[in-house]
Design an enzyme around this catalytic site. Structure first.
Site, short mmCIF file in Angstrom:
data_model
loop_
_atom_site.label_atom_id
_atom_site.label_comp_id
_atom_site.label_asym_id
_atom_site.label_seq_id
_atom_site.Cartn_x
_atom_site.Cartn_y
_atom_site.Cartn_z
CG HIS A 178 16.40 -10.07 -17.81
ND1 HIS A 178 15.22 -9.20 -17.45
CD2 HIS A 178 15.91 -10.54 -19.01
CE1 HIS A 178 14.42 -8.82 -18.34
NE2 HIS A 178 14.86 -9.73 -19.41
NE ARG A 185 14.09 -2.28 -24.69
CZ ARG A 185 13.31 -3.06 -23.89
NH1 ARG A 185 12.39 -3.93 -24.70
NH2 ARG A 185 13.32 -3.00 -22.70
CE1 TYR A 243 15.60 -12.76 -22.28
CE2 TYR A 243 15.04 -10.57 -22.81
CZ TYR A 243 14.88 -11.62 -22.16
OH TYR A 243 13.78 -11.40 -21.39
CD GLN A 282 1.88 -6.17 -4.69
OE1 GLN A 282 2.22 -5.18 -4.44
NE2 GLN A 282 0.98 -7.06 -4.32
CD GLU A 325 16.03 -5.01 -21.33
OE1 GLU A 325 16.79 -4.67 -22.42
OE2 GLU A 325 15.39 -4.31 -20.62
P1 FAD Z 1 -8.14 -1.85 4.33
O1 FAD Z 1 -6.99 -1.25 3.62
O2 FAD Z 1 -7.51 -2.32 5.63
O3 FAD Z 1 -9.44 -0.89 4.64
C1 FAD Z 1 -10.35 -1.05 5.37
C2 FAD Z 1 -11.03 0.25 5.66
O4 FAD Z 1 -12.20 -0.11 6.46
C3 FAD Z 1 -10.30 1.18 6.56
O5 FAD Z 1 -10.06 2.43 5.80
C4 FAD Z 1 -11.07 1.35 7.70
O6 FAD Z 1 -11.12 2.72 8.32
C5 FAD Z 1 -12.58 1.02 7.32
N1 FAD Z 1 -13.52 0.36 8.34
C6 FAD Z 1 -13.03 -0.79 9.27
N2 FAD Z 1 -14.27 -0.82 9.96
C7 FAD Z 1 -15.11 0.26 9.66
C8 FAD Z 1 -16.38 0.44 10.19
N3 FAD Z 1 -17.12 -0.26 11.02
N4 FAD Z 1 -17.19 1.67 9.62
C9 FAD Z 1 -16.67 2.23 8.65
N5 FAD Z 1 -15.24 1.82 8.14
C10 FAD Z 1 -14.41 1.02 8.79
N6 FAD Z 1 -0.35 -4.43 -0.37
C11 FAD Z 1 0.05 -4.65 -1.57
O7 FAD Z 1 -0.42 -5.32 -2.40
N7 FAD Z 1 1.42 -4.21 -1.96
C12 FAD Z 1 2.30 -3.40 -0.90
O8 FAD Z 1 3.31 -2.94 -1.60
C13 FAD Z 1 1.75 -3.24 0.00
N8 FAD Z 1 2.23 -2.65 0.99
C14 FAD Z 1 1.88 -2.30 2.29
C15 FAD Z 1 2.47 -1.63 3.24
C16 FAD Z 1 1.99 -1.36 4.44
C17 FAD Z 1 2.75 -0.78 5.32
C18 FAD Z 1 0.69 -1.78 4.81
C19 FAD Z 1 0.23 -1.60 6.28
C20 FAD Z 1 0.04 -2.70 3.98
C21 FAD Z 1 0.46 -2.80 2.51
N9 FAD Z 1 -0.04 -3.67 1.87
C22 FAD Z 1 0.22 -3.81 0.61
C23 FAD Z 1 -1.51 -4.27 2.09
C24 FAD Z 1 -2.68 -3.40 1.40
O9 FAD Z 1 -2.64 -2.25 1.90
C25 FAD Z 1 -3.80 -4.29 1.95
O10 FAD Z 1 -3.99 -5.67 1.37
C26 FAD Z 1 -5.10 -3.48 1.54
O11 FAD Z 1 -5.26 -2.25 1.89
C27 FAD Z 1 -6.34 -4.31 1.96
O12 FAD Z 1 -7.36 -3.64 1.59
P2 FAD Z 1 -8.84 -3.67 2.35
O13 FAD Z 1 -9.72 -2.71 1.58
O14 FAD Z 1 -9.37 -4.98 2.43
O15 FAD Z 1 -8.68 -3.25 3.73
P1 NAP Z 2 2.48 -11.56 6.55
O1 NAP Z 2 3.53 -11.31 5.27
O2 NAP Z 2 1.68 -12.65 6.70
O3 NAP Z 2 3.79 -11.76 7.69
C1 NAP Z 2 3.47 -11.92 8.93
C2 NAP Z 2 4.59 -12.24 9.81
O4 NAP Z 2 4.54 -12.26 11.07
C3 NAP Z 2 5.66 -13.19 9.38
O5 NAP Z 2 7.02 -12.89 9.49
C4 NAP Z 2 5.29 -14.41 10.60
O6 NAP Z 2 6.43 -14.92 10.39
C5 NAP Z 2 4.98 -13.50 11.76
N1 NAP Z 2 3.83 -14.08 12.43
C6 NAP Z 2 2.86 -14.74 12.38
N2 NAP Z 2 2.32 -15.05 13.56
C7 NAP Z 2 2.97 -14.66 14.30
C8 NAP Z 2 2.98 -14.81 15.93
N3 NAP Z 2 1.96 -15.44 16.51
N4 NAP Z 2 3.93 -14.49 16.74
C9 NAP Z 2 5.08 -13.93 16.41
N5 NAP Z 2 5.14 -13.83 14.67
C10 NAP Z 2 4.31 -13.98 14.17
O7 NAP Z 2 1.92 -10.21 7.04
P2 NAP Z 2 2.04 -8.66 7.14
O8 NAP Z 2 3.62 -8.41 7.07
O9 NAP Z 2 1.38 -8.14 8.09
O10 NAP Z 2 1.61 -8.22 5.62
C11 NAP Z 2 0.08 -8.29 5.33
C12 NAP Z 2 -0.18 -8.43 4.02
O11 NAP Z 2 0.08 -7.16 3.23
C13 NAP Z 2 0.56 -9.54 3.41
O12 NAP Z 2 -0.36 -10.60 3.11
C14 NAP Z 2 1.38 -9.03 2.25
O13 NAP Z 2 1.17 -9.64 1.01
C15 NAP Z 2 0.69 -7.45 2.15
N6 NAP Z 2 1.93 -6.59 1.96
C16 NAP Z 2 2.64 -6.62 0.88
C17 NAP Z 2 3.82 -5.90 0.67
C18 NAP Z 2 4.70 -6.26 -0.69
O14 NAP Z 2 5.59 -5.63 -0.75
N7 NAP Z 2 4.14 -6.74 -1.48
C19 NAP Z 2 4.12 -5.34 1.37
C20 NAP Z 2 3.49 -5.20 2.58
C21 NAP Z 2 2.41 -5.94 2.86
P3 NAP Z 2 6.99 -16.25 11.39
O15 NAP Z 2 5.75 -17.22 11.63
O16 NAP Z 2 7.72 -17.01 10.58
O17 NAP Z 2 7.26 -15.70 12.69
FE1 SF4 Z 3 2.32 -4.11 -12.97
FE2 SF4 Z 3 0.03 -2.85 -12.47
FE3 SF4 Z 3 1.72 -2.86 -10.42
FE4 SF4 Z 3 1.93 -1.37 -12.71
S1 SF4 Z 3 0.47 -1.19 -11.05
S2 SF4 Z 3 3.68 -2.75 -11.82
S3 SF4 Z 3 1.17 -2.63 -14.24
S4 SF4 Z 3 0.67 -4.89 -11.52
#
Ligand code: FAD
Ligand code: NAP
Ligand code: SF4
Length: 679
Positions: free
Chosen positions: A258, A220, A172, A345, A170
């Site tokens: 790294h 390693r 080191y 993460q 890695e």
């Molecule tokens: P949600 O996942 O939004 O779930 C809410 C649920 O509530 C839904 O299934 C909906 O149908 C249900 N619901 C809402 N209202 C009602 C109601 N009245 N009755 C019954 N059911 C209802 N996070 C990461 O940490 N790492 C990532 O790499 C990552 N990548 C992402 C990529 C994409 C494209 C997207 C869209 C999201 C990503 N996220 C990622 C974000 C992550 O998925 C969300 O932070 C997480 O799903 C939030 O969980 P939650 O349970 O709060 O809400």
């Molecule tokens: P986000 O990370 O908060 O990004 C939102 C984007 O929208 C920013 O680029 C912001 O940039 C822009 N924005 C905010 N308000 C706006 C407005 N009024 N008009 C125009 N642009 C605006 O949110 P997200 O991409 O929706 O992701 C949601 C959550 O899912 C995040 O918190 C993230 O951690 C999680 N997630 C994580 C991963 C991962 O790989 N770890 C992947 C997907 C999602 P400016 O304000 O600079 O324009």
């Molecule tokens: Fe790390 Fe857990 Fe994500 Fe695996 S799932 S990479 S152990 S945070």
């Protein structure tokens, strides 16, 4: 001798290493989790490893412990240099042995990667990943360093460890001695390869003399440096043979320094993408070989061993995610494994932020003494609304504790936003979390009601003691002339709605979702994602299977992108600044390779038939496009809260429903688990 396991005959077979019998071929690879640096008794670290020993892991290896102060990763990082420190390690070895496990301690000298002013190196050359320029070790300094390694091995033995791992990869210190680009010395520790490899050989040889024949010494070895002018394959073979002759019991595989600009363990790396490297060394030495990198499920591990690529599988993150991984494989309960999705993460990203590691899918990891799931003293009737990550973790934890749990979701499937995340090329592993929760809902006896969108009236008066609102988020609607134009789509239209997207696309918003949408749209669904195809991945990142050039790099090649994409954000500066510490650079590099244009400092003016009209740092510009995809963040979906509270019910908000800003699945699962643990 017992019968081979019917499903995993190689993985679950024992292995004799000297006088020690490993019960199976699973080694928990070294990973720094932050518990090593405790200055008091290492009780939390002991509990963390004992839990993995109870889960049946064959051999555990601790995170890196420095043999002296120069070698510490940062000030006050864990070191083992005296008897008092050795005594503290009894808090680790004792509980592991009580749980029937075996444990080795990794000895890590970080060399020029050290993050402190005492850093040393073969030559005073600064690394690109530490701000501290190292001091050149003198000849006597090298001798002192060898003695420190040997002393550390002896102290580890006195502390009750079953062995040590000498960290030679890695990038080191030891690795730095091996390679000309970091070792310009002309004394007996530099010059030709025989001299450059003297340091590790002397460390292992003298340590073996000190600790006797039965103590395990794992070495390693960096088998693929992934940096220009790294080691050649001939040098790697020569080193492996010399290390074996010096007395190592096992050789482990190291992949990539790294500072390498190739992702080697993140989720977009295909499973078992590097076992071919270990396989090349098979037959050159006779000690057992360990392979590693992105092996997270028993079927993959079994295939690797059955193919003969290695004798032992190393996994670290998968055992953070599920301490019972081995037992579940043994008992035919593979579907119950909580699979590591390689997101980094909560583990590596935390370490790089100087925080204790945990796991996105298992928030109990590294908190074994602090968060425990106990049977509930009063059984309650609990409603959970929303089966996304937050609701799933809350519902299953509450049910595991004995509560009656009704889980409602308006959609026809569990998973919430993970159903969009799993569609992103490189995030296929997110499927495993949905599978895990599907099985866990069954095993914990949660009453699941899909296709059931609930209103407050559906819950009031139904006898619920607790109502957990986990309804997630709504996408933020932005105020912009032309926002209702046919060209404008939301990320949900694209990822869940099956919208047909044209060849020219502008994306508003460059957060995690903006990046993911860009990645999704760059890929042609006709081509298998490089995260699922080892050869395509190696080509994309320029890794040479033939290892013709020292270091194993070649020119990168990949299919042309499916679309022309422009990503915009209002903030000035680099896009993706808030992406994960250890993965943000990969997302940026991947989109750059695909020709995505990234614009910061953008003001949005309007959308019309031509496309998206913007000003970039004051200069008007038109981004001609077929579609504009809005990824502008999210707001909480918590319409149920007010009427439920008004009715007098006990209401809790978790996940996106609680707070949408900086929401991710790590927080959603952690919040759901911790809430349900105390209901
Ligand atoms: P949600 O996942 O939004 O779930 C809410 C649920 O509530 C839904 O299934 C909906 O149908 C249900 N619901 C809402 N209202 C009602 C109601 N009245 N009755 C019954 N059911 C209802 N996070 C990461 O940490 N790492 C990532 O790499 C990552 N990548 C992402 C990529 C994409 C494209 C997207 C869209 C999201 C990503 N996220 C990622 C974000 C992550 O998925 C969300 O932070 C997480 O799903 C939030 O969980 P939650 O349970 O709060 O809400
Ligand atoms: P986000 O990370 O908060 O990004 C939102 C984007 O929208 C920013 O680029 C912001 O940039 C822009 N924005 C905010 N308000 C706006 C407005 N009024 N008009 C125009 N642009 C605006 O949110 P997200 O991409 O929706 O992701 C949601 C959550 O899912 C995040 O918190 C993230 O951690 C999680 N997630 C994580 C991963 C991962 O790989 N770890 C992947 C997907 C999602 P400016 O304000 O600079 O324009
Ligand atoms: Fe790390 Fe857990 Fe994500 Fe695996 S799932 S990479 S152990 S945070």
């Amino acid at each position: 001798m017992s019968e081979p396991h019917p499903e995993y005959p190689h993985l679950l077979s024992p292995l004799q290493v000297g006088s020690v019998t490993l019960p199976n071929r699973v080694l928990m690879g070294s990973m720094h989790v932050g518990l090593e640096d405790d200055l008091g008794p290492l009780k939390k670290m002991g509990a963390y490893f004992a839990r993995r020993a109870e889960g049946g892991v064959g051999l555990l290896v601790t995170g890196g412990i420095a043999p002296n102060i120069d070698g510490q990763a940062k000030p006050f990082a864990g070191k083992l240099t005296n008897r008092l420190e050795a005594w503290r390690h009894r808090y680790v070895t004792g509980p592991v042995h009580d749980a029937g496990g075996l444990i080795a301690m990794q000895i890590l000298h970080t060399g020029r990667y050290a993050y402190h002013p005492l850093a040393v190196a073969p030559t005073a050359i600064k690394s690109p990943i530490s701000m501290f320029k190292p001091r050149k070790l003198s000849g006597r300094g090298v001798e002192r360093t060898i003695k420190a390694f040997v002393r550390c091995g002896r102290l580890a033995q006195q502390a009750g460890y079953d062995g040590v791992e000498v960290m030679g990869s890695e990038g080191y210190l030891i690795n730095e001695f091996l390679v000309e680009k970091t070792n310009k010395r002309q004394d007996e520790w530099g010059g030709d390869y025989d001299k450059r490899m003297r340091l590790p050989v002397e460390i292992v040889r003298r340590m073996r003399e000190e600790v006797g024949p039965d103590f395990i010494i794992i070495y390693r070895l960096s088998m693929l440096d992934l940096v220009k002018n790294g080691s050649s394959w001939e040098q790697i073979v020569a080193l492996a043979k010399a290390i074996e002759a010096a007395g190592a019991s096992i050789i482990n595989t190291g992949i990539g320094w790294h500072e390498a600009r190739v992702p080697t363990i993140a989720t977009m790396v295909p499973r078992a993408a590097y076992t071919w490297v270990t396989a090349r060394l098979k037959g050159e030495v006779s000690v057992p070989l360990v392979t590693s990198n992105r092996i997270n499920m028993p079927t993959t591990a079994e295939e690797v061993l059955a193919r003969g690529d290695a004798d032992i599988i190393s996994m670290a993150r998968p055992l953070l995610a599920d301490p019972d991984w081995v037992i579940k494989a043994q008992q035919g309960r593979t579907r119950e494994i909580n699979t590591c999705i390689a997101c980094n993460q909560a583990c590596l990203d935390h370490i790089f932020q100087n925080k204790r590691a945990s796991c996105l899918v298992n928030p109990l990891a590294c908190y074994e003494t602090e968060v425990t799931i106990q049977p509930a003293t009063t059984k309650k009737k609990v409603a959970v609304i929303g089966a996304g990550p937050a609701g799933l973790s809350a519902a299953t934890t509450a049910a595991e504790r004995g509560h009656h749990v009704d889980l409602f979701d308006g959609s026809d499937a569990i998973g919430g936003q993970f159903n969009m995340a799993r569609r992103i090329p490189g995030k296929e592993e997110f499927d495993e979390t949905i599978r895990y929760f599907t099985v866990r809902l069954e095993t914990t006896g949660v009453h699941v009601h899909l296709n059931t969108r609930v209103s407050a009236d559906d819950l009031i008066g139904k006898g619920y003691d607790e109502v957990i609102i986990a309804t997630g988020v709504h996408p933020r609607r932005i105020d912009l002339p032309g926002i209702d134009h046919d060209k404008v789509l939301s990320y949900i239209d694209v990822l869940a709605g099956g919208a047909e997207v044209g060849k020219e696309v502008a994306i508003i918003g460059a957060g995690g979702i903006g990046f993911d949408v860009a990645e999704f749209l760059c890929h042609d669904p006709e081509h298998t994602s490089s995260s699922l195809d080892v050869d395509a991945y190696l080509d994309e990142w320029g890794v040479d299977r033939d290892m013709d050039a020292p270091g194993g790099l070649k020119k990168a090649e990949m299919p042309p992108p499916a679309r022309s994409i422009t990503m915009c954000q209002r903030r000035d500066g680099k896009l993706g600044r808030n992406l994960g510490k250890t993965t943000g650079w990969i997302h940026r590099a991947s989109l750059k390779k695909r020709g995505v244009t990234m614009l910061g400092g953008v003001s949005y003016l309007k959308v019309d038939d031509v496309g998206l009209h913007v000003e970039v740092n004051g200069t008007p510009q038109v981004i001609a496009c077929d579609h504009v995809v809005v990824c502008a963040g999210q707001i909480p979906a918590r319409e149920l809260e007010a009427p439920l509270r008004a009715s007098g019910l006990s209401v809790h908000l978790i996940g996106g429903a609680d707070e949408a800003a900086e929401l991710d699945a790590k927080r959603a699962i952690d919040q759901g688990t911790r809430l349900a643990a105390r209901l």
